[in-house]
Design a protein around this motif. Structure first.
Motif, PDB file in Angstrom:
ATOM      1  N   ASP A 102       0.815  -1.214   0.000  1.00  0.00           N
ATOM      2  CA  ASP A 102       0.000   0.000   0.000  1.00  0.00           C
ATOM      3  C   ASP A 102       0.851   1.267   0.000  1.00  0.00           C
ATOM      4  OD1 ASP A 102      -2.401  -1.399   0.058  1.00  0.00           O
ATOM      5  OD2 ASP A 102      -2.451  -1.478   2.251  1.00  0.00           O
ATOM      6  N   CYS A 103       2.178   1.103  -0.043  1.00  0.00           N
ATOM      7  CA  CYS A 103       3.089   2.236   0.112  1.00  0.00           C
ATOM      8  C   CYS A 103       3.986   2.373  -1.118  1.00  0.00           C
ATOM      9  CB  CYS A 103       3.961   2.040   1.348  1.00  0.00           C
ATOM     10  SG  CYS A 103       3.044   1.651   2.860  1.00  0.00           S
ATOM     11  N   VAL A 104       4.294   3.614  -1.466  1.00  0.00           N
ATOM     12  CA  VAL A 104       5.189   3.887  -2.575  1.00  0.00           C
ATOM     13  C   VAL A 104       6.158   4.983  -2.158  1.00  0.00           C
ATOM     14  CG1 VAL A 104       3.601   5.569  -3.629  1.00  0.00           C
ATOM     15  CG2 VAL A 104       5.318   4.413  -5.046  1.00  0.00           C
ATOM     16  N   THR A 105       7.405   4.869  -2.576  1.00  0.00           N
ATOM     17  CA  THR A 105       8.380   5.899  -2.253  1.00  0.00           C
ATOM     18  C   THR A 105       8.143   7.124  -3.136  1.00  0.00           C
ATOM     19  OG1 THR A 105       9.974   4.934  -3.794  1.00  0.00           O
ATOM     20  CG2 THR A 105      10.136   4.278  -1.480  1.00  0.00           C
ATOM     21  N   LEU A 106       8.456   8.287  -2.583  1.00  0.00           N
ATOM     22  CA  LEU A 106       8.237   9.554  -3.280  1.00  0.00           C
ATOM     23  C   LEU A 106       9.504  10.391  -3.212  1.00  0.00           C
ATOM     24  CD1 LEU A 106       6.334  11.640  -4.636  1.00  0.00           C
ATOM     25  CD2 LEU A 106       5.749  12.428  -2.334  1.00  0.00           C
ATOM     26  N   ASP A 107       9.947  10.878  -4.353  1.00  0.00           N
ATOM     27  CA  ASP A 107      11.137  11.713  -4.462  1.00  0.00           C
ATOM     28  C   ASP A 107      10.701  13.167  -4.636  1.00  0.00           C
ATOM     29  OD1 ASP A 107      13.491  12.995  -5.068  1.00  0.00           O
ATOM     30  OD2 ASP A 107      13.923  11.837  -6.882  1.00  0.00           O
ATOM     31  N   LEU A 108      10.999  14.002  -3.644  1.00  0.00           N
ATOM     32  CA  LEU A 108      10.715  15.441  -3.747  1.00  0.00           C
ATOM     33  C   LEU A 108      12.008  16.247  -3.782  1.00  0.00           C
ATOM     34  CD1 LEU A 108       7.668  15.901  -1.325  1.00  0.00           C
ATOM     35  CD2 LEU A 108       7.663  15.711  -3.818  1.00  0.00           C
ATOM     36  N   SER A 109      13.086  15.606  -4.205  1.00  0.00           N
ATOM     37  CA  SER A 109      14.379  16.269  -4.215  1.00  0.00           C
ATOM     38  C   SER A 109      14.507  17.191  -5.421  1.00  0.00           C
ATOM     39  CB  SER A 109      15.502  15.227  -4.249  1.00  0.00           C
ATOM     40  OG  SER A 109      15.603  14.646  -5.537  1.00  0.00           O
ATOM     41  N   ILE A 110      15.557  18.020  -5.379  1.00  0.00           N
ATOM     42  CA  ILE A 110      15.830  18.935  -6.486  1.00  0.00           C
ATOM     43  C   ILE A 110      16.249  18.168  -7.741  1.00  0.00           C
ATOM     44  CG2 ILE A 110      16.429  20.861  -4.989  1.00  0.00           C
ATOM     45  CD1 ILE A 110      19.360  20.186  -5.429  1.00  0.00           C
ATOM     46  N   ASP A 111      16.537  16.880  -7.595  1.00  0.00           N
ATOM     47  CA  ASP A 111      16.959  16.062  -8.740  1.00  0.00           C
ATOM     48  C   ASP A 111      15.788  15.428  -9.485  1.00  0.00           C
ATOM     49  OD1 ASP A 111      19.711  16.513  -8.197  1.00  0.00           O
ATOM     50  OD2 ASP A 111      19.640  14.964  -6.638  1.00  0.00           O
ATOM     51  N   ASN A 112      14.583  15.547  -8.943  1.00  0.00           N
ATOM     52  CA  ASN A 112      13.415  14.944  -9.579  1.00  0.00           C
ATOM     53  C   ASN A 112      12.905  15.871 -10.686  1.00  0.00           C
ATOM     54  OD1 ASN A 112      11.042  13.728 -10.347  1.00  0.00           O
ATOM     55  ND2 ASN A 112      10.137  13.682  -8.291  1.00  0.00           N
ATOM     56  N   GLU A 113      13.180  15.520 -11.928  1.00  0.00           N
ATOM     57  CA  GLU A 113      12.816  16.374 -13.056  1.00  0.00           C
ATOM     58  C   GLU A 113      11.311  16.517 -13.229  1.00  0.00           C
ATOM     59  OE1 GLU A 113      14.813  15.005 -16.536  1.00  0.00           O
ATOM     60  OE2 GLU A 113      16.824  15.489 -15.757  1.00  0.00           O
ATOM     61  N   ALA A 114      10.538  15.582 -12.682  1.00  0.00           N
ATOM     62  CA  ALA A 114       9.084  15.678 -12.791  1.00  0.00           C
ATOM     63  C   ALA A 114       8.546  16.904 -12.066  1.00  0.00           C
ATOM     64  CB  ALA A 114       8.431  14.413 -12.232  1.00  0.00           C
ATOM     65  N   LEU A 115       9.302  17.391 -11.077  1.00  0.00           N
ATOM     66  CA  LEU A 115       8.853  18.553 -10.315  1.00  0.00           C
ATOM     67  C   LEU A 115       9.113  19.868 -11.033  1.00  0.00           C
ATOM     68  CD1 LEU A 115       9.991  17.540  -6.710  1.00  0.00           C
ATOM     69  CD2 LEU A 115       7.721  17.313  -7.731  1.00  0.00           C
ATOM     70  N   LEU A 116       9.868  19.829 -12.132  1.00  0.00           N
ATOM     71  CA  LEU A 116      10.176  21.054 -12.863  1.00  0.00           C
ATOM     72  C   LEU A 116       8.915  21.681 -13.439  1.00  0.00           C
ATOM     73  CD1 LEU A 116      13.442  19.971 -14.746  1.00  0.00           C
ATOM     74  CD2 LEU A 116      13.237  21.375 -12.678  1.00  0.00           C
ATOM     75  N   ASN A 117       7.905  20.858 -13.690  1.00  0.00           N
ATOM     76  CA  ASN A 117       6.651  21.357 -14.269  1.00  0.00           C
ATOM     77  C   ASN A 117       5.569  21.586 -13.221  1.00  0.00           C
ATOM     78  OD1 ASN A 117       7.703  21.163 -16.951  1.00  0.00           O
ATOM     79  ND2 ASN A 117       7.315  18.949 -16.909  1.00  0.00           N
ATOM     80  N   ILE A 118       5.957  21.491 -11.937  1.00  0.00           N
ATOM     81  CA  ILE A 118       5.007  21.658 -10.840  1.00  0.00           C
ATOM     82  C   ILE A 118       5.362  22.909 -10.050  1.00  0.00           C
ATOM     83  CG2 ILE A 118       4.028  20.597  -8.761  1.00  0.00           C
ATOM     84  CD1 ILE A 118       3.451  19.045 -11.305  1.00  0.00           C
TER      85      ILE A 118
END
Length: 228
Positions: free
Chosen positions: A27-43
């Protein structure tokens, strides 16, 4: 006690899940909120609503109930708040010292171990913990502390310092962005060896200059959440 020895001690403990869904790894998934996560560039991570949408969609996509992670993660989200920023980049606090567990507001939070209520407080700086509880534990004559940040206001109402807490006892619920420092609902969970003179608060984010001290004083909380 050296960090490695302390983590061995934590791994030897049969801890109760602080969030019940943690008991089932599927039921658990790891989440990357670091500056290296390119997916966050559009958020727009400065917006709690936009970040909440990203995290919720990420959990749903992974068919999970919660997301977790973040220990020693360097994050960009803290740039939005003057509380964390310094002109000297080595003094800018952006390295996360706990594990975050992202799940809906009002989710119950449970004590993982027997202990007492050490302190509690509503930390109201922008981007801070909001309502926070710290528990004190003693195992094999060794004393340490666990911190629970971003709770609901109700979680710290009528709390009394020194009151005994049993493993598995509900100590609070998760707060909304309106009270938790303006974040998507989540729990900041941190293990602290020496609480120093803090009450109801302890740094959950550090800078590069102080990182070695805090790595030693705040070891990886996943040692206590060892089913990962």
């Amino acid at each position: 006690m050296p960090v490695a020895s302390f983590e061995i001690l934590l791994n030897s403990i049969n801890a109760y899940p602080i969030i019940e869904a943690l008991a089932n790894p599927q039921d658990c998934v790891t989440l990357d909120l670091s500056i290296d996560n390119e997916a966050l560039l559009n958020i727009n991570i400065s917006s709690s609503k936009d970040l909440d949408n990203y995290i919720t969609n990420y959990i749903t996509y992974n068919k999970a109930k919660l997301a977790y992670g973040g220990y020693l993660e360097k994050r960009g989200i803290y740039k939005r708040s003057e509380y964390f920023n310094e002109l000297d980049t080595k003094k800018e606090r952006n390295i996360h010292l706990g594990t975050d567990i992202w799940i809906s507001e009002e989710t119950p939070v449970f004590a993982p171990l027997d202990g007492i209520i050490h302190s509690f407080n509503n930390n109201t700086n922008y981007g801070d913990y909001g309502p926070t509880i710290i528990l004190e534990h003693k195992i094999n004559d060794y004393m340490f502390y666990t911190l629970y940040g971003h709770l609901s206001i109700e979680s710290i109402t009528d709390k009394i310092v020194g009151v005994e807490v049993k493993s598995g006892m509900q100590i609070g619920t998760l707060g909304s962005a309106n009270v938790n420092g303006d974040y998507p609902p989540h729990l900041h969970f941190q293990v602290i060896k020496d609480i120093q003179n803090y009450k109801g608060d302890y740094p959950g984010v550090t800078n590069e200059n102080d990182l070695e001290f805090y790595k030693s004083n705040c070891p990886n909380p996943n040692a206590l959440l060892r089913h990962y």
